[in-house]
Design an enzyme around this catalytic site. Structure first.
Site, PDB file in Angstrom:
ATOM      1  N   SER A 256       0.887  -1.261   0.037  1.00 55.17           N
ATOM      2  CA  SER A 256       0.023   0.233  -0.237  1.00 55.17           C
ATOM      3  C   SER A 256       0.776   1.172   0.091  1.00 55.17           C
ATOM      4  O   SER A 256       1.968   1.137   0.500  1.00 55.17           O
ATOM      5  CB  SER A 256      -1.035   0.100   1.360  1.00 55.17           C
ATOM      6  OG  SER A 256       0.073   0.062   2.489  1.00 55.17           O
ATOM      7  N   LYS A 257       0.179   2.409  -0.425  1.00 59.82           N
ATOM      8  CA  LYS A 257       0.820   3.820  -0.508  1.00 59.82           C
ATOM      9  C   LYS A 257       1.482   4.092   1.064  1.00 59.82           C
ATOM     10  O   LYS A 257       2.274   4.647   0.979  1.00 59.82           O
ATOM     11  CB  LYS A 257      -0.205   4.683  -0.833  1.00 59.82           C
ATOM     12  CG  LYS A 257       0.051   5.091  -2.342  1.00 59.82           C
ATOM     13  CD  LYS A 257      -1.102   6.218  -2.520  1.00 59.82           C
ATOM     14  CE  LYS A 257      -1.303   6.299  -3.833  1.00 59.82           C
ATOM     15  NZ  LYS A 257      -2.398   7.480  -4.222  1.00 59.82           N
ATOM     16  N   ARG A 258       0.580   3.648   2.081  1.00 61.64           N
ATOM     17  CA  ARG A 258       1.105   4.069   3.176  1.00 61.64           C
ATOM     18  C   ARG A 258       2.452   3.517   3.788  1.00 61.64           C
ATOM     19  O   ARG A 258       3.057   4.351   4.481  1.00 61.64           O
ATOM     20  CB  ARG A 258       0.003   3.588   4.327  1.00 61.64           C
ATOM     21  CG  ARG A 258      -0.965   4.307   4.736  1.00 61.64           C
ATOM     22  CD  ARG A 258      -1.914   3.801   5.598  1.00 61.64           C
ATOM     23  NE  ARG A 258      -2.932   2.798   5.026  1.00 61.64           N
ATOM     24  CZ  ARG A 258      -2.801   1.416   5.226  1.00 61.64           C
ATOM     25  NH1 ARG A 258      -2.038   1.015   6.381  1.00 61.64           N
ATOM     26  NH2 ARG A 258      -3.419   0.212   4.738  1.00 61.64           N
ATOM     27  N   GLN A 259       2.815   2.446   3.302  1.00 62.69           N
ATOM     28  CA  GLN A 259       4.006   1.813   3.405  1.00 62.69           C
ATOM     29  C   GLN A 259       5.196   2.181   2.595  1.00 62.69           C
ATOM     30  O   GLN A 259       6.531   1.910   2.877  1.00 62.69           O
ATOM     31  CB  GLN A 259       4.195   0.359   3.872  1.00 62.69           C
ATOM     32  CG  GLN A 259       3.374   0.001   4.929  1.00 62.69           C
ATOM     33  CD  GLN A 259       3.507  -1.180   5.554  1.00 62.69           C
ATOM     34  OE1 GLN A 259       4.654  -1.506   5.421  1.00 62.69           O
ATOM     35  NE2 GLN A 259       2.489  -1.907   6.334  1.00 62.69           N
ATOM     36  N   GLY A 260       4.971   3.046   1.633  1.00 65.88           N
ATOM     37  CA  GLY A 260       6.165   3.587   0.976  1.00 65.88           C
ATOM     38  C   GLY A 260       5.652   3.667  -0.421  1.00 65.88           C
ATOM     39  O   GLY A 260       4.629   4.090  -0.734  1.00 65.88           O
TER      40      GLY A 260
END
Ligand code: GLU
Length: 490
Positions: A256-260
Site C-alpha cells: 500500500s501507499k502507506r508503507q512507501g
C-alpha cells in the site's frame, strides 16, 4: 489457438501514475511476448469516468517508455485492432450488450439505489458472504421494459448468470480454481451512464484484439468467473489465464501507499535505474530457482518463463531494490555512467566547475563499487570536486597525532620528487617516507587520506591520490597541516 501468434496485453486503468504492480504486470506480459515471438499490446481501460485523470494516459506511456517496455500496438502507436482506448469503443460494447440481451444472457435492470441498498442491508442481516442482485428485473415483461426505456428511466444492463455447474479456471500460475456459480453476481455490464464496466469491456476487447493469454494481477482472479461466463455466453474461445501473485509489504499486508512509494515515477525521481527497477519487479513473483538475482533486461528476455511464476505473495523489499541498484551501477562502464555523473554535477553546487571526461571517468571507476545511487558520487566523495570543507572528528581523533604534521611534511616532500602522479609512484613515495621515519605505513596512510579527503573511507588511498594528482595532494596536505589543531590527548 495453438498455432496463433501469442498476443498479450497490459490493460491499465489510467489512474495518473504507473503502480509498481502495474509495471510487474507489464513486464511479465512484455517478456512473455518476447520469449514467444508474440505481440505486446497496450490497451487503456478508461471506462470509469469518475476516475478520469487529465494527462494520465500520456504519463503512463512516458513511464513505460522510460523503462523501455515497448509495445507493438497501442494508443498513439496504432495497430490493426484499435482503437486501443476503451472510451473510443463504446458502440462496440453496446452492440455486444444488446446481443447478450437478445440471447437472454443479460437484462435491463431499473432498480433504484434505494432498493439496492435495502437489498444489501437485508443480505447483510442474513450474513450472506457477499451481496448478490436478486434478479428482480428479470421478471419484467418485454412490454414493461419497453415502457420504462421509452420513459427514459435510468437502467443498467446486468449479466444473467444461469444456473449450472461450477465455473472452473485452469490458471497457468494457480492451477485449477473453482468457483461456485451461486457466488457469482449478476454483474453490471453497462452502467447507467452508458459506459461499460471493466468486465464487459475487458472481455470484448480481449476477444476482438485476439488476446491469447491474459496475464494480470491476482486481484482480478475473483472477476475471472464472470469473464468466463461472458465468453461462454458470447460463444467465444477462452484465452489462457495467468494470475500473478499479490505484492506484499514486508509485514505481509497488501502493498500500500502507506508503507512507501508505489508509483514508478517516484522511484525514477529518487534516482533508481530503470535496469534495477525492471530487475527488481521481475523477481516479484518469479525466479529461476538457482538463487540468481541479478538480471539485465536481455537476460530476462531469455530466462523468463510464465510457468515459473510463484503462487505465493511476493514481498516488496526495498533493501533488495537498493542492492540491485548498486549492482546495476557496478555493471555499467565509466563511459556509460559519465553522462549521469555530469547530470548530477550540473544539478549541484559544482555546476560552474569544469572537469575533464577523463578525470570524471577515473572518479567513476574508483567509486562505482561504493555507491547505490548516482548522486552518491557527489555526496560520498565530494573531495573529488572540492577541497575538504572539514575533517571528520572521529577519524581525526584516532589518526592525527602530535607527530603527524611532521610526518605529513616529509611525505609531501617525497611526493614533490615524484615525476608523475600514479598509484605506484604514490605508493613508493609513501613507503619510502615510512622507512625514513621508521614508522609503519599506516601512520601515513590514514592521515594523508584525512588530509586529502576529509574523511576516513573511500577508494584505495593510492588511487585516491593518483586521481586527485600530485600538486593538489600536496596543497591539501599543507592546508591540513595548517588547519588541523591537534585534539587534546592525541
Ligand atoms: N484495467 C484493469 C487494471 O487496471 C485490467 C485488469 C486486467 O488485466 O484484466 O488493472
Amino acid at each position: 489457438m495453438i498455432n496463433e501468434t501469442p498476443r498479450v496485453r497490459f490493460a491499465p486503468s489510467p489512474t495518473g501514475y504507473l503502480h509498481v504492480g502495474g509495471l510487474r504486470t507489464a513486464l511479465y506480459n512484455y517478456l512473455f511476448a518476447k520469449i514467444n515471438n508474440g505481440k505486446f499490446i497496450l490497451r487503456i481501460e478508461d471506462t470509469d469516468r469518475n476516475r478520469f485523470v487529465e494527462g494520465a494516459v500520456e504519463n503512463l506511456i512516458d513511464t513505460l517508455n522510460w523503462v523501455g517496455l515497448e509495445f507493438d500496438e497501442g494508443p498513439k502507436t496504432g495497430g490493426d485492432f484499435g482503437p486501443y482506448l476503451q472510451s473510443e469503443r463504446l458502440d462496440i460494447y453496446k452492440n455486444y450488450a444488446n446481443q447478450l440481451i437478445t440471447d437472454g444472457k443479460a437484462y435491463h435492470c431499473f432498480c433504484s439505489q434505494e432498493r439496492l441498498q435495502n437489498l444489501r442491508e437485508e443480505q447483510q442481516k442474513q450474513k450472506l458472504p457477499q451481496m448478490k442482485y436478486d434478479k428482480h428485473c428479470l421478471n419484467l415483461s418485454k412490454e414493461e421494459i419497453r415502457q420504462k426505456l421509452d420513459a427514459g428511466e435510468n437502467y443498467v444492463v446486468r449479466l444473467n448468470v444461469q444456473p449450472g455447474i461450477k465455473v472452473i479456471i485452469s490458471d497457468i500460475v494457480r492451477g485449477r480454481v473453482e468457483f461456485d456459480r451461486d457466488t457469482i453476481d449478476d454483474q453490471v455490464l453497462i452502467k447507467s451512464d452508458g459506459y461499460p464496466t471493466y468486465h464487459l469491456a475487458n472481455v470484448v476487447d480481449d476477444h476482438l484484439m485476439k488476446i491469447t493469454h491474459v496475464i494480470r494481477g491476482e486481484e482480478w482472479l475473483s472477476s475471472t468467473p464472470k469473464h468466463i461466463l461472458l465468453y461462454q455466453y458470447l460463444n467465444w474461445e477462452l484465452p489462457e489465464f495467468a494470475h500473478l501473485p499479490l505484492l506484499l509489504n514486508p509485514d505481509r499486508s497488501k502493498l500500500s501507499k502507506r508503507q512507501g512509494d508505489v508509483a514508478v515515477e517516484d522511484y525514477q525521481s529518487k534516482g533508481y535505474l530503470k535496469e534495477a527497477l525492471i530487475n527488481f519487479v521481475a523477481l516479484l513473483g518469479w525466479s529461476t530457482g538457482d538463487n540468481k538475482e541479478f538480471y539485465t533486461i536481455e537476460e530476462l528476455k531469455t530466462n523468463f518463463s510464465i510457468e515459473r511464476v510463484h503462487k505465493s505473495g511476493a514481498i516488496f523489499n526495498i533493501d533488495k531494490l537498493n542492492w540491485l541498484n548498486s549492482e546495476h551501477i557496478k555493471n555499467k562502464t565509466a563511459e556509460e555512467i559519465l553522462p549521469e555523473l555530469k547530470n548530477e554535477l550540473s544539478n549541484s553546487k559544482f555546476n560552474e566547475m569544469r572537469f575533464s571526461d577523463d578525470y570524471l571517468k577515473q572518479v567513476i571507476d574508483s567509486m562505482k563499487e561504493r555507491v547505490i545511487f548516482y548522486n552518491e558520487f557527489l555526496t560520498k566523495s565530494p573531495y573529488f570536486f572540492e577541497r575538504p570543507q572539514q575533517y571528520d572528528e572521529e577519524v581525526l581523533k584516532k589518526r592525527w597525532k602530535e607527530d603527524t604534521p611532521d610526518h605529513m611534511k616529509n611525505l609531501a616532500e617525497n611526493f614533490e620528487k615524484m615525476e608523475e602522479s600514479s598509484h605506484d609512484n604514490f605508493e613508493a613515495a609513501l613507503r619510502k617516507t615510512a622507512e625514513e621515519l621508521e614508522i609503519g605505513a599506516g601512520k601515513l596512510i590514514h592521515p594523508v587520506r584525512l588530509a586529502v579527503s576529509g574523511i576516513g573511507v573511500g577508494p584505495g588511498v593510492f588511487d585516491l591520490l593518483a586521481i586527485i594528482g600530485k600538486d593538489e595532494v600536496i596543497e591539501r596536505i599543507n592546508i591540513a597541516i595548517n588547519k588541523i589543531t591537534i585534539p587534546s590527548g592525541n
